[in-house]
Design a protein around this motif. Structure first.
Motif, PDB file in Angstrom:
ATOM      1  N   ALA A 173       0.819  -1.215   0.000  1.00 51.69           N
ATOM      2  CA  ALA A 173       0.000   0.000   0.000  1.00 51.69           C
ATOM      3  C   ALA A 173       0.856   1.269   0.000  1.00 51.69           C
ATOM      4  N   ASN A 174       2.160   1.116   0.214  1.00 51.92           N
ATOM      5  CA  ASN A 174       3.103   2.233   0.277  1.00 51.92           C
ATOM      6  C   ASN A 174       2.798   3.177   1.437  1.00 51.92           C
ATOM      7  N   LYS A 175       2.224   2.636   2.487  1.00 57.98           N
ATOM      8  CA  LYS A 175       1.909   3.412   3.684  1.00 57.98           C
ATOM      9  C   LYS A 175       1.585   2.443   4.798  1.00 57.98           C
ATOM     10  N   THR A 176       1.605   2.915   6.027  1.00 55.77           N
ATOM     11  CA  THR A 176       1.227   2.058   7.139  1.00 55.77           C
ATOM     12  C   THR A 176      -0.284   1.831   7.116  1.00 55.77           C
ATOM     13  N   PHE A 177      -0.712   0.792   7.824  1.00 54.03           N
ATOM     14  CA  PHE A 177      -2.142   0.516   7.881  1.00 54.03           C
ATOM     15  C   PHE A 177      -2.890   1.651   8.577  1.00 54.03           C
ATOM     16  N   THR A 178      -2.306   2.224   9.619  1.00 51.27           N
ATOM     17  CA  THR A 178      -2.934   3.339  10.326  1.00 51.27           C
ATOM     18  C   THR A 178      -3.141   4.526   9.400  1.00 51.27           C
ATOM     19  N   ARG A 179      -2.128   4.838   8.608  1.00 49.39           N
ATOM     20  CA  ARG A 179      -2.250   5.937   7.647  1.00 49.39           C
ATOM     21  C   ARG A 179      -3.347   5.630   6.630  1.00 49.39           C
ATOM     22  N   PHE A 180      -3.405   4.409   6.175  1.00 49.80           N
ATOM     23  CA  PHE A 180      -4.421   4.003   5.197  1.00 49.80           C
ATOM     24  C   PHE A 180      -5.827   4.221   5.754  1.00 49.80           C
ATOM     25  N   VAL A 181      -6.063   3.768   6.980  1.00 49.08           N
ATOM     26  CA  VAL A 181      -7.381   3.938   7.602  1.00 49.08           C
ATOM     27  C   VAL A 181      -7.709   5.415   7.760  1.00 49.08           C
ATOM     28  N   ASN A 182      -6.731   6.203   8.181  1.00 51.01           N
ATOM     29  CA  ASN A 182      -6.968   7.638   8.352  1.00 51.01           C
ATOM     30  C   ASN A 182      -7.290   8.319   7.025  1.00 51.01           C
ATOM     31  N   GLU A 183      -6.665   7.872   5.938  1.00 53.43           N
ATOM     32  CA  GLU A 183      -6.963   8.455   4.631  1.00 53.43           C
ATOM     33  C   GLU A 183      -8.394   8.146   4.209  1.00 53.43           C
ATOM     34  N   ILE A 184      -8.862   6.929   4.506  1.00 53.49           N
ATOM     35  CA  ILE A 184     -10.250   6.576   4.205  1.00 53.49           C
ATOM     36  C   ILE A 184     -11.186   7.477   5.011  1.00 53.49           C
ATOM     37  N   ARG A 185     -10.906   7.629   6.280  1.00 55.99           N
ATOM     38  CA  ARG A 185     -11.747   8.450   7.145  1.00 55.99           C
ATOM     39  C   ARG A 185     -11.750   9.918   6.710  1.00 55.99           C
ATOM     40  N   ILE A 186     -10.576  10.435   6.371  1.00 63.94           N
ATOM     41  CA  ILE A 186     -10.487  11.835   5.964  1.00 63.94           C
ATOM     42  C   ILE A 186     -11.161  12.033   4.605  1.00 63.94           C
ATOM     43  N   GLY A 187     -11.056  11.055   3.725  1.00 61.96           N
ATOM     44  CA  GLY A 187     -11.747  11.142   2.444  1.00 61.96           C
ATOM     45  C   GLY A 187     -13.249  11.273   2.637  1.00 61.96           C
ATOM     46  N   HIS A 188     -13.784  10.497   3.571  1.00 59.82           N
ATOM     47  CA  HIS A 188     -15.215  10.578   3.881  1.00 59.82           C
ATOM     48  C   HIS A 188     -15.541  11.926   4.517  1.00 59.82           C
ATOM     49  N   ALA A 189     -14.642  12.414   5.350  1.00 57.94           N
ATOM     50  CA  ALA A 189     -14.850  13.712   5.996  1.00 57.94           C
ATOM     51  C   ALA A 189     -14.901  14.831   4.968  1.00 57.94           C
ATOM     52  N   ARG A 190     -14.050  14.766   3.962  1.00 54.42           N
ATOM     53  CA  ARG A 190     -14.044  15.798   2.918  1.00 54.42           C
ATOM     54  C   ARG A 190     -15.391  15.841   2.202  1.00 54.42           C
ATOM     55  N   LYS A 191     -15.944  14.681   1.963  1.00 56.11           N
ATOM     56  CA  LYS A 191     -17.262  14.597   1.315  1.00 56.11           C
ATOM     57  C   LYS A 191     -18.327  15.239   2.205  1.00 56.11           C
ATOM     58  N   LEU A 192     -18.311  14.931   3.494  1.00 54.96           N
ATOM     59  CA  LEU A 192     -19.316  15.464   4.413  1.00 54.96           C
ATOM     60  C   LEU A 192     -19.163  16.976   4.600  1.00 54.96           C
ATOM     61  N   LEU A 193     -17.929  17.457   4.596  1.00 56.26           N
ATOM     62  CA  LEU A 193     -17.700  18.889   4.750  1.00 56.26           C
ATOM     63  C   LEU A 193     -18.298  19.680   3.594  1.00 56.26           C
ATOM     64  N   LEU A 194     -18.276  19.098   2.410  1.00 56.08           N
ATOM     65  CA  LEU A 194     -18.817  19.791   1.245  1.00 56.08           C
ATOM     66  C   LEU A 194     -20.333  19.691   1.177  1.00 56.08           C
ATOM     67  N   GLU A 195     -20.901  18.668   1.824  1.00 50.24           N
ATOM     68  CA  GLU A 195     -22.353  18.536   1.839  1.00 50.24           C
ATOM     69  C   GLU A 195     -22.993  19.524   2.817  1.00 50.24           C
ATOM     70  N   ASP A 196     -22.198  19.988   3.791  1.00 49.59           N
ATOM     71  CA  ASP A 196     -22.638  21.039   4.709  1.00 49.59           C
ATOM     72  C   ASP A 196     -23.874  20.654   5.529  1.00 49.59           C
ATOM     73  N   ASN A 197     -24.011  19.368   5.860  1.00 49.92           N
ATOM     74  CA  ASN A 197     -25.137  18.918   6.687  1.00 49.92           C
ATOM     75  C   ASN A 197     -24.765  18.762   8.155  1.00 49.92           C
ATOM     76  N   PHE A 198     -23.450  18.737   8.462  1.00 54.18           N
ATOM     77  CA  PHE A 198     -22.976  18.533   9.824  1.00 54.18           C
ATOM     78  C   PHE A 198     -21.955  19.605  10.167  1.00 54.18           C
ATOM     79  N   ASN A 199     -21.787  19.865  11.460  1.00 51.46           N
ATOM     80  CA  ASN A 199     -20.677  20.720  11.852  1.00 51.46           C
ATOM     81  C   ASN A 199     -19.419  19.853  11.952  1.00 51.46           C
ATOM     82  N   ILE A 200     -18.275  20.499  12.106  1.00 52.25           N
ATOM     83  CA  ILE A 200     -16.997  19.784  12.063  1.00 52.25           C
ATOM     84  C   ILE A 200     -16.880  18.764  13.195  1.00 52.25           C
ATOM     85  N   SER A 201     -17.374  19.105  14.370  1.00 47.57           N
ATOM     86  CA  SER A 201     -17.320  18.165  15.490  1.00 47.57           C
ATOM     87  C   SER A 201     -18.128  16.903  15.189  1.00 47.57           C
ATOM     88  N   GLN A 202     -19.313  17.060  14.616  1.00 46.93           N
ATOM     89  CA  GLN A 202     -20.145  15.899  14.259  1.00 46.93           C
ATOM     90  C   GLN A 202     -19.458  15.040  13.207  1.00 46.93           C
TER      91      GLN A 202
END
Length: 294
Positions: free
Chosen positions: A225-254
């Motif tokens: 994967a050219n990265k640690t497993f922890t980094r991989f999981v965080n990238e998946i999570r942050i990718g989902h966060a980027r999508k939610l941030l643009l949808e503007d349905n939740f605040n950042i804490s949520q």
């Protein structure tokens, strides 16, 4: 364990094939094959894996991948639910790498095409007007026969080669360390993470999928994967966060808790590490872009 997903998509008698793909969800298998691939997403959303690159995708996504670079377009979980009304649609071209032979690309007239092929080694994502122009040309392929189909493909490659609106995806020099059963093993890991990234993921649970110890799994995963497993999981999570941030349905804490982070501070730290700006800066940037377009 089933056979690995090292795919051969065209026969020795074909220069390229065109597929108009409609299905409940995109092929969820991590795979690679010896042909170039042009993929345009007409309908569907999810997460795209190109080599060591992870990013969300949606309608209008256009990507060129080179021979033998592992990739996967994985639909969101809702697409796998029974009797869901969503569905996916994509147009895909697979073409033989012999069409891009070095003796041909050395010719002066093929300079821009040679640069395209060089860049394609990392996978290329196109944006701006390029996806729309390529999609229009792809629509014209099915009725054509013989050499006219080749001309159509060359027109598509010309549009891509002349484009100035693109991003290179996987890391420079990325080379996965692949053996015959790696595709199936990596698919198990990717599938598990995509199903569980919103909750706590135990390393032992993932290692058990491959019948490995946690130490062996970490040694196995990183070069592929050219990265640690922890980094991989965080990238998946942050990718989902980027999508939610643009949808503007939740605040950042949520959003931070929705994406599997236990604390807002850790979410902010990981987001800035991966995106190189804070969640607030990211949201503000794209809201400004959206306002400018409208």
């Amino acid at each position: 364990m089933s056979s690995p997903n090292i795919e051969k998509t065209i026969t020795s008698r074909q220069a390229f094939i065109f597929k108009d793909l409609k299905s409940p969800y995109f092929n969820p298998k991590w795979h690679f094959h010896p042909e170039f691939q042009i993929s345009y997403i007409i309908k569907g959303k999810g997460t795209r894996f190109i080599g060591d690159h992870v990013q969300t995708f949606k309608e209008g996504d256009l990507v060129l991948t080179p021979p033998n670079l592992p990739h996967l377009w994985r639909s969101e979980e809702a697409y796998f639910e029974k009797n869901n009304p969503l569905g996916t649609h994509a147009m895909v071209i697979y073409f033989d790498q012999e069409l891009m032979s070095p003796p041909l690309l050395r010719r002066e007239e093929f300079y821009t095409l040679r640069k395209l092929v060089e860049n394609a080694s990392r996978g290329i994502e196109f944006y701006g007007s390029t996806p729309r122009d390529v999609y229009r040309l792809m629509q014209g392929i099915p009725p054509k026969k013989g050499f006219k189909r080749i001309i159509n493909l060359l027109e598509i490659l010309e549009v891509m080669a002349d484009s100035e609106t693109y991003n290179l995806l996987s890391s420079p020099g990325y080379t996965g360390v692949f053996k015959t059963n790696d595709a199936e093993k990596m698919h198990l890991v990717y599938d598990y993470v995509m199903k569980h990234f919103t909750t706590k993921i135990e390393l032992q649970d993932v290692a058990d999928l491959l019948n490995m110890t946690t130490t062996s799994f970490c040694r196995y995963f990183k070069p592929r994967a050219n990265k640690t497993f922890t980094r991989f999981v965080n990238e998946i999570r942050i990718g989902h966060a980027r999508k939610l941030l643009l949808e503007d349905n939740f605040n950042i804490s949520q959003i931070s808790y929705e994406c599997g982070f236990n604390t807002l501070s850790n979410f902010n730290r990981q987001f800035k590490s991966i995106v190189e700006m804070s969640p607030h800066e990211y949201q503000k940037l794209f809201l400004n872009i959206k306002a400018g377009i409208s």
